[in-house]
Design an enzyme around this catalytic site. Structure first.
Site, mmCIF file in Angstrom:
data_model
loop_
_atom_site.group_PDB
_atom_site.id
_atom_site.type_symbol
_atom_site.label_atom_id
_atom_site.label_comp_id
_atom_site.label_asym_id
_atom_site.label_seq_id
_atom_site.Cartn_x
_atom_site.Cartn_y
_atom_site.Cartn_z
ATOM 1 N N HIS A 11 0.870 -1.191 0.000
ATOM 2 C CA HIS A 11 0.000 0.000 0.000
ATOM 3 C C HIS A 11 0.900 1.233 0.000
ATOM 4 O O HIS A 11 1.399 1.654 1.045
ATOM 5 C CB HIS A 11 -0.908 0.001 1.230
ATOM 6 N N HIS A 13 1.700 5.261 -1.676
ATOM 7 C CA HIS A 13 1.358 6.446 -2.478
ATOM 8 C C HIS A 13 2.652 7.041 -3.038
ATOM 9 O O HIS A 13 3.507 7.480 -2.268
ATOM 10 C CB HIS A 13 0.655 7.500 -1.618
ATOM 11 N N LEU A 14 2.756 7.043 -4.357
ATOM 12 C CA LEU A 14 3.974 7.612 -4.976
ATOM 13 C C LEU A 14 3.719 8.964 -5.624
ATOM 14 O O LEU A 14 4.662 9.632 -6.035
ATOM 15 C CB LEU A 14 4.539 6.649 -6.032
ATOM 16 N N ARG A 15 2.421 9.346 -5.750
ATOM 17 C CA ARG A 15 2.086 10.616 -6.435
ATOM 18 C C ARG A 15 2.595 10.605 -7.880
ATOM 19 O O ARG A 15 2.984 9.569 -8.396
ATOM 20 C CB ARG A 15 2.650 11.837 -5.691
ATOM 21 N N ASN A 39 -4.948 7.338 -6.170
ATOM 22 C CA ASN A 39 -5.664 8.586 -5.853
ATOM 23 C C ASN A 39 -4.877 9.829 -6.284
ATOM 24 O O ASN A 39 -4.563 10.703 -5.493
ATOM 25 C CB ASN A 39 -6.028 8.654 -4.354
ATOM 26 N N LYS A 94 -8.893 -0.187 -6.120
ATOM 27 C CA LYS A 94 -8.981 0.435 -4.789
ATOM 28 C C LYS A 94 -10.269 1.231 -4.647
ATOM 29 O O LYS A 94 -10.514 2.158 -5.424
ATOM 30 C CB LYS A 94 -7.771 1.355 -4.603
ATOM 31 N N HIS A 131 -10.451 1.348 1.302
ATOM 32 C CA HIS A 131 -10.255 2.295 2.407
ATOM 33 C C HIS A 131 -11.546 2.245 3.226
ATOM 34 O O HIS A 131 -12.544 2.857 2.851
ATOM 35 C CB HIS A 131 -9.990 3.712 1.890
ATOM 36 N N HIS A 165 -4.944 -0.710 5.552
ATOM 37 C CA HIS A 165 -4.496 -0.007 6.765
ATOM 38 C C HIS A 165 -5.483 -0.126 7.919
ATOM 39 O O HIS A 165 -6.056 0.867 8.369
ATOM 40 C CB HIS A 165 -4.169 1.469 6.483
ATOM 41 N N ASP A 237 1.293 2.602 3.608
ATOM 42 C CA ASP A 237 0.468 3.797 3.428
ATOM 43 C C ASP A 237 1.333 5.058 3.486
ATOM 44 O O ASP A 237 0.877 6.119 3.914
ATOM 45 C CB ASP A 237 -0.688 3.884 4.430
ATOM 46 N N HIS A 241 3.440 14.454 1.567
ATOM 47 C CA HIS A 241 2.908 15.795 1.255
ATOM 48 C C HIS A 241 4.057 16.769 1.513
ATOM 49 O O HIS A 241 4.842 16.556 2.441
ATOM 50 C CB HIS A 241 1.738 16.155 2.181
ATOM 51 N N ALA A 253 -3.667 15.002 5.260
ATOM 52 C CA ALA A 253 -3.527 13.703 5.942
ATOM 53 C C ALA A 253 -2.495 12.847 5.228
ATOM 54 O O ALA A 253 -2.534 12.708 4.008
ATOM 55 C CB ALA A 253 -4.874 12.989 5.968
HETATM 56 O O1 DOR Z 1 -3.496 9.698 5.532
HETATM 57 C C1 DOR Z 1 -3.752 9.313 4.411
HETATM 58 N N1 DOR Z 1 -3.164 9.878 3.334
HETATM 59 N N2 DOR Z 1 -4.652 8.350 4.243
HETATM 60 C C2 DOR Z 1 -5.097 7.994 3.020
HETATM 61 O O2 DOR Z 1 -5.944 7.143 2.953
HETATM 62 C C3 DOR Z 1 -4.600 8.679 1.812
HETATM 63 C C4 DOR Z 1 -3.307 9.291 2.038
HETATM 64 C C5 DOR Z 1 -2.885 10.276 0.958
HETATM 65 O O3 DOR Z 1 -3.079 9.965 -0.221
HETATM 66 O O4 DOR Z 1 -2.320 11.300 1.292
HETATM 67 ZN ZN ZN Z 2 -3.392 5.039 1.426
#
Ligand code: DOR
Ligand code: ZN
Length: 332
Positions: A11, A13-15, A39, A94, A131, A165, A237, A241, A253
């Site tokens: 799980h 997130h690489l953006r 996402n 997802k 999620h 998660h 996860d 940011h 988040a």
């Molecule tokens: O804290 C989080 N950040 N929870 C998520 O489910 C998504 C993630 C994000 O993409 O920043």
């Molecule tokens: Zn996530």
């Protein structure tokens, strides 16, 4: 020494764009593969975008023997024909309830309209990753969502469902009740509780969804992860940011833990005398659940201090400026 074979992060997130260039190498260096979350803005909902995004990641990580396992962002208008055409490009779809987290606005609003897509996924053997949070009170959101998991697990017994998660004792307990339920667990939920986030001065870099929970929940997560239980796998996860989006009145988040992931896991498993189960948690279980064969990669960790940097090019990691007791010595 702890030796891990082909660690997987199921799980991640690489953006995209500049952030992708910064963070992807930090995962691809040490992990053999990762399940890449969809996402983005806009979310990844077409075959073309999955393929382009995968190529973008491969371009940046190509020297590392790293497989990006791709996902699509769930939409209830995906039909059998579309899913057949995209099946070879993805490992999972997802599902985000609309509005529960970063870039989830285009997620599901009507949970009574999922059946045709879930039926098609079940038929094609595509995993559903979820999620699992409601729009209720922040500490109860995961608990309130459990009935949705039960309903889907019961109605689609051949559909593999990954509760992403998980953060509560109730979620751990539900896992045992259906053969087709599996779960990922993050590092921050294994290490921290709500007290770490908000019990003293507010620590925005620990703010994430689902929010950190109680000591009892953390214990239940640790117990199931440390036991090597075959239905549970590591999913960081890790959600980067930029610092200015975290240290802001409306804090985004996400906890960025990819660069400390293996050190932190080694530290926890070693401290609890469960080193022998780390391989299962961080690779073997995922290989069985997802039926994948990641590239071969051997990671050696030694019991020496790893001083975690203050930031990685403007992104603050979990345990910034702290020392972890285990560090990655070599990756072959
Ligand atoms: O804290 C989080 N950040 N929870 C998520 O489910 C998504 C993630 C994000 O993409 O920043
Ligand atoms: Zn996530």
């Amino acid at each position: 020494m702890i030796v891990l074979e082909s660690p997987l992060d199921m799980h991640l997130h690489l953006r995209d764009g500049e952030m992708l260039k910064k963070v992807a190498p930090l995962s691809s260096k040490e992990f053999a593969g990762a399940l890449i979350m969809p996402n983005l803005i806009p979310p990844v909902t077409t075959k073309k975008r999955v393929v382009e995004y995968k190529e973008e990641i491969e371009q940046i990580t190509k020297k590392d023997h790293f497989t990006p396992y791709m996902t699509l962002f769930f939409k209830s208008n995906y039909d059998l024909e579309f899913l057949k055409s995209v099946k070879e490009e993805i490992l999972a779809i997802k599902l985000y309830p609309s509005g529960v987290t970063t870039n989830s606005q285009e997620g599901v609003k009507e949970f009574d309209k999922l059946a045709p897509t879930l039926e098609a996924m079940s038929e094609l053997g595509i995993v559903l990753a979820v999620h699992g949070e409601s729009n209720g009170f922040v500490m109860e959101r995961e608990r309130e969502f459990l009935k949705v998991y039960e309903e889907i697990a019961k109605n689609f017994p051949n559909l593999k469902i990954v509760m992403e998660h998980i953060t509560t004792k109730d979620s751990v307990e539900l896992l045992g009740k259906f053969d087709n339920l599996f779960a990922t667990i993050t590092i921050h939920h294994l290490y921290l509780t709500l007290d770490d986030l908000a019990g003293g001065l507010l620590r925005p870099h620990l703010f994430c969804k689902p929010i950190l929970k109680t000591p009892k929940d953390k214990e239940a997560l640790q117990e199931v992860a440390l036991s090597g239980y075959e239905k549970v796998m590591f999913g960081s996860d890790s959600a980067p940011h930029p610092r200015e989006k975290k240290e802001a009145p409306g804090c985004a988040a996400g906890v960025f833990n990819a660069p400390v992931a293996l050190s932190a896991l080694a530290q926890l498993f070693a401290k609890k005398g469960k080193e022998e189960n780390l391989q299962k948690f961080v690779s073997t279980n995922a290989q069985k659940i997802y039926n994948i064969k990641p590239p071969k990669k051997v990671v050696k960790l030694v019991n020496e201090l790893f001083k975690v940097p203050n930031e990685y090019e403007g992104v603050v990691p979990l345990f910034a400026n702290e020392a972890l007791e285990w560090r990655v010595e070599s990756v072959v």
